[in-house]
Structure formats: structure tokens, C-alpha cells
Design a protein around this motif. Structure first.
Motif, mmCIF file in Angstrom:
data_model
loop_
_atom_site.group_PDB
_atom_site.id
_atom_site.type_symbol
_atom_site.label_atom_id
_atom_site.label_comp_id
_atom_site.label_asym_id
_atom_site.label_seq_id
_atom_site.Cartn_x
_atom_site.Cartn_y
_atom_site.Cartn_z
ATOM 1 N N ARG A 1 0.680 -1.113 0.113
ATOM 2 C CA ARG A 1 -0.061 0.088 -0.095
ATOM 3 C C ARG A 1 0.726 1.231 0.014
ATOM 4 N N SER A 2 1.942 1.121 0.698
ATOM 5 C CA SER A 2 2.920 2.433 0.704
ATOM 6 C C SER A 2 3.611 2.559 -0.577
ATOM 7 N N ARG A 3 3.998 1.554 -1.267
ATOM 8 C CA ARG A 3 4.823 1.751 -2.528
ATOM 9 C C ARG A 3 3.611 2.189 -3.381
ATOM 10 N N ARG A 4 2.306 1.723 -3.577
ATOM 11 C CA ARG A 4 1.218 2.357 -4.492
ATOM 12 C C ARG A 4 0.811 3.695 -4.141
ATOM 13 N N ALA A 5 0.948 4.116 -2.853
ATOM 14 C CA ALA A 5 0.959 5.482 -2.476
ATOM 15 C C ALA A 5 2.009 6.475 -3.041
ATOM 16 N N LYS A 6 3.011 5.929 -2.973
ATOM 17 C CA LYS A 6 4.327 6.796 -3.547
ATOM 18 C C LYS A 6 4.278 6.727 -5.167
ATOM 19 N N VAL A 7 3.870 6.005 -5.771
ATOM 20 C CA VAL A 7 3.839 5.915 -7.164
ATOM 21 C C VAL A 7 2.615 6.779 -7.572
ATOM 22 N N ILE A 8 1.356 6.782 -6.828
ATOM 23 C CA ILE A 8 0.386 7.743 -7.388
ATOM 24 C C ILE A 8 0.847 9.163 -6.810
ATOM 25 N N HIS A 9 1.594 9.361 -5.915
ATOM 26 C CA HIS A 9 1.862 10.745 -5.513
ATOM 27 C C HIS A 9 2.785 11.237 -6.672
ATOM 28 N N ALA A 10 3.900 10.349 -7.090
ATOM 29 C CA ALA A 10 4.723 10.627 -8.147
ATOM 30 C C ALA A 10 4.142 10.953 -9.309
ATOM 31 N N GLU A 11 3.324 10.101 -9.713
ATOM 32 C CA GLU A 11 2.491 10.364 -10.929
ATOM 33 C C GLU A 11 1.675 11.588 -11.008
ATOM 34 N N GLY A 12 1.159 12.064 -9.709
ATOM 35 C CA GLY A 12 0.127 13.279 -9.891
ATOM 36 C C GLY A 12 1.337 14.558 -9.710
ATOM 37 N N GLU A 13 2.662 14.349 -9.166
ATOM 38 C CA GLU A 13 3.467 15.231 -9.339
ATOM 39 C C GLU A 13 4.044 15.419 -10.782
ATOM 40 N N MET A 14 4.020 14.563 -11.319
ATOM 41 C CA MET A 14 4.703 14.539 -12.900
ATOM 42 C C MET A 14 3.570 15.139 -13.902
ATOM 43 N N GLN A 15 1.993 14.891 -13.662
ATOM 44 C CA GLN A 15 1.029 15.533 -14.206
ATOM 45 C C GLN A 15 1.125 17.046 -13.983
ATOM 46 N N ALA A 16 0.976 17.330 -12.642
ATOM 47 C CA ALA A 16 1.196 18.505 -12.220
ATOM 48 C C ALA A 16 2.221 19.687 -12.797
ATOM 49 N N SER A 17 3.464 19.095 -12.896
ATOM 50 C CA SER A 17 4.607 19.810 -13.482
ATOM 51 C C SER A 17 4.470 19.805 -14.985
ATOM 52 N N GLU A 18 3.893 18.829 -15.562
ATOM 53 C CA GLU A 18 3.584 19.163 -17.118
ATOM 54 C C GLU A 18 2.515 20.049 -17.103
ATOM 55 N N LYS A 19 1.216 20.004 -16.605
ATOM 56 C CA LYS A 19 0.788 21.190 -16.793
ATOM 57 C C LYS A 19 1.050 22.710 -16.337
ATOM 58 N N LEU A 20 2.028 22.865 -15.297
ATOM 59 C CA LEU A 20 2.761 23.959 -15.210
ATOM 60 C C LEU A 20 3.553 24.358 -16.163
ATOM 61 N N ARG A 21 4.236 23.489 -16.724
ATOM 62 C CA ARG A 21 5.233 23.965 -17.907
ATOM 63 C C ARG A 21 4.287 24.251 -18.949
ATOM 64 N N GLU A 22 3.158 23.722 -19.458
ATOM 65 C CA GLU A 22 2.240 24.468 -20.407
ATOM 66 C C GLU A 22 1.785 25.694 -20.118
ATOM 67 N N ALA A 23 1.307 25.929 -18.936
ATOM 68 C CA ALA A 23 0.953 27.176 -18.339
ATOM 69 C C ALA A 23 1.979 28.288 -18.457
ATOM 70 N N ALA A 24 3.043 27.904 -18.040
ATOM 71 C CA ALA A 24 4.314 28.598 -18.240
ATOM 72 C C ALA A 24 4.763 29.118 -19.578
ATOM 73 N N ALA A 25 4.527 28.279 -20.418
ATOM 74 C CA ALA A 25 4.782 28.516 -21.902
ATOM 75 C C ALA A 25 3.775 29.619 -22.439
ATOM 76 N N MET A 26 2.222 29.293 -22.067
ATOM 77 C CA MET A 26 1.538 30.034 -22.755
ATOM 78 C C MET A 26 1.480 31.271 -21.908
ATOM 79 N N LEU A 27 1.819 31.518 -20.837
ATOM 80 C CA LEU A 27 2.090 33.025 -20.077
ATOM 81 C C LEU A 27 3.228 33.848 -20.852
ATOM 82 N N SER A 28 4.300 33.028 -21.072
ATOM 83 C CA SER A 28 5.465 33.457 -21.597
ATOM 84 C C SER A 28 5.117 34.101 -22.986
ATOM 85 N N GLN A 29 4.205 33.854 -23.578
ATOM 86 C CA GLN A 29 3.945 34.275 -24.889
ATOM 87 C C GLN A 29 3.304 35.731 -24.950
#
Length: 265
Positions: free
Chosen positions: A179-207
Motif C-alpha cells: 500500500r505504501s508503494r502504491r501511494a508513492k507511485v500515485i503521488h509521483a504520477e500526480g507530481e509529474m502530471q502537475a509539472s506538465e500542466k505547469l510547464r504548459e501554463a508557463a509556456a502560454m504565459l510567456s507568450q
């Protein structure tokens, strides 16, 4: 004359009455004539010749047999205690009486050995998660083994798979780690998705620099809504640069101006 015939009449009447047998709907009679099998009769009224024929009664209803707990060592060397319940019924009364001495005891022994054999070839996880499949495998083997006895195995159910206390604790630790392993994996996947969205938002704002300023002002409004006594925030250079230039120009004008002469002498 009548007194001498009376015992004979009574014997004949007793023999006639003893020749009639009544069987219930779920019963059958295996008839042996002078020791040889001759017929299977019933249900209802049947006639048995006393002294010549013998009747063996068989119950044709489904029987529920509880298999005693068995100590089984799984393929991964884990000791477990397993018990089961077997449902069977007699489909051929003659075979059930003539081919085996006591079919109930015989089925019990075969069920115990079959259960140990089948479960011993499986790992512990299979015993815990695939009970239905294991029950089906045991039923098929039992049905094939008891078919010559005129018995049909209708169902087999594994009731309990009991583990030792040490094994239960080990499995609990394993489940907690999983269960601990799955929680860490889910948290890491959430961080990765959030960073991807932040990168897209930063690219749009920079324009769009104006969008960046609007976003900054919205952030200031959100911060001002909190109940804080002191707010410290940075100012972007593109906002304060015009003010700095104006201030610098004013200082240069003051320094370039000549002070008035107040000396009279």
C-alpha cells in the motif's frame, strides 16, 4: 384340527406381510437373490421373498459431508490448515452397495487425500485468491474417482484456509508495504502530471506578458484576502522600471540646476 393349522396360518400371514416393503420417494432397494444381485426396486411398494431375497436400502438424497481439517504444505513451503465441505449423491444404488463397502467413508478418505494433493501443488496466494478454481479442480478429480461407486460429486467448497500467526503478521507487513508503494507511485504520477500542466501554463504565459501581469495582480488579490498582518512580496522589474526611470530623471534635473547666489559682499 384348527388348533394345529393356526400356527401354520400365522406363519404364512407373517411371511406374506414381511414380504411387502414400502420405500420412500428418495429411497431405492438393491435386491439380492440367494446372494446374487437381481434388481434395483423402488420407490413405493415392493415384494421381497423372505429367506431367498435380501434388500439393501440406499438413500438417494444429496449428502453434505464435512471434510476434516488437513495440514497442507504449499508449493512455496507455507504450512496451512484447510478444511472443506463436499456435496454428493448416489446415482446408481447397485454400484454404491456392491462396488464399495462403505461409500461415505470411502468418499471422505478420497476427499482428504485429493485436497492435500491439489493444494500442495499450488502457492499460498493461489489458495487465498483462487478458491473457486481450486474447488472445481478438486470436484473434477473426486467425481472421476467416485464414478465407479455410483456416486456423483455435485459441489466442493473450501471453507477455511488458516495460517500460522507468524505468517499472518508477515502478510500484514507485506500488504502495508504494498500500500505504501502504491501511494508513492500515485503521488509521483500526480507530481509529474502537475509539472506538465505547469510547464504548459508557463509556456502560454510567456507568450503574453500582459497575461503574466494579470496573473500577478490576481495573486496579490488572493494574498490580500488572507488575514495576515504583514505581506511581503516581490515586484516584477517590468512594473517598477518606469518608476525607476522617472525617479532617476528627477534626480539628474536637481543636480544640474545652479543654486541661487546669496553672497552680498
Amino acid at each position: 384340527m384348527l388348533t394345529t393349522l393356526l400356527p401354520v396360518v400365522l406363519v404364512v400371514v407373517f411371511i406374506l406381510f414381511s414380504a411387502f416393503k414400502v420405500l420412500n420417494e428418495y429411497e431405492r432397494a438393491v435386491v439380492l437373490t440367494l446372494g446374487r444381485y437381481t434388481a434395483t426396486k423402488g420407490p413405493g411398494l415392493i415384494i421381497i421373498i423372505p429367506g431367498i431375497q435380501k434388500m439393501l436400502k440406499v438413500d438417494m438424497r444429496t449428502v453434505v459431508m464435512d471434510v476434516p481439517p488437513q495440514d497442507v504444505i504449499s508449493r512455496d513451503n507455507v504450512s496451512v490448515n484447510v478444511n472443506a465441505v463436499v456435496y454428493f449423491r448416489v446415482v446408481d444404488a447397485a454400484k454404491a452397495k456392491l462396488q464399495v463397502e462403505h461409500y461415505y467413508e470411502a468418499i471422505s478418505q478420497v476427499a482428504q487425500t485429493t485436497m492435500r494433493s491439489v493444494l500442495g501443488r499450488r502457492e499460498l496466494d493461489e489458495m487465498l485468491t483462487e478458491r473457486s478454481k481450486l474447488s472445481t479442480d478438486i470436484q473434477e478429480i473426486l467425481d472421476e474417482a467416485t464414478n465407479p461407486w455410483g456416486v456423483k460429486i455435485t459441489n466442493v467448497e473450501l471453507k477455511h484456509v488458516d495460517l500460522q500467526e507468524s505468517m499472518i503478521r508477515a502478510m500484514a507487513r507485506q500488504a502495508e508495504a504494498e500500500r505504501s508503494r502504491r501511494a508513492k507511485v500515485i503521488h509521483a504520477e500526480g507530481e509529474m502530471q502537475a509539472s506538465e500542466k505547469l510547464r504548459e501554463a508557463a509556456a502560454m504565459l510567456s507568450q503574453e506578458p500582459q497575461a503574466m501581469q494579470l496573473r500577478y495582480m490576481q495573486t496579490l488579490i488572493d494574498i490580500a484576502g488572507d488575514k495576515n498582518s504583514t505581506i511581503v512580496f516581490p515586484l516584477p522589474m517590468d512594473l517598477i522600471t518606469p518608476f525607476l526611470k522617472t525617479l532617476q530623471g528627477a534626480r539628474q534635473n536637481d543636480e544640474g540646476a545652479t543654486p541661487p547666489n546669496t553672497d552680498q559682499g
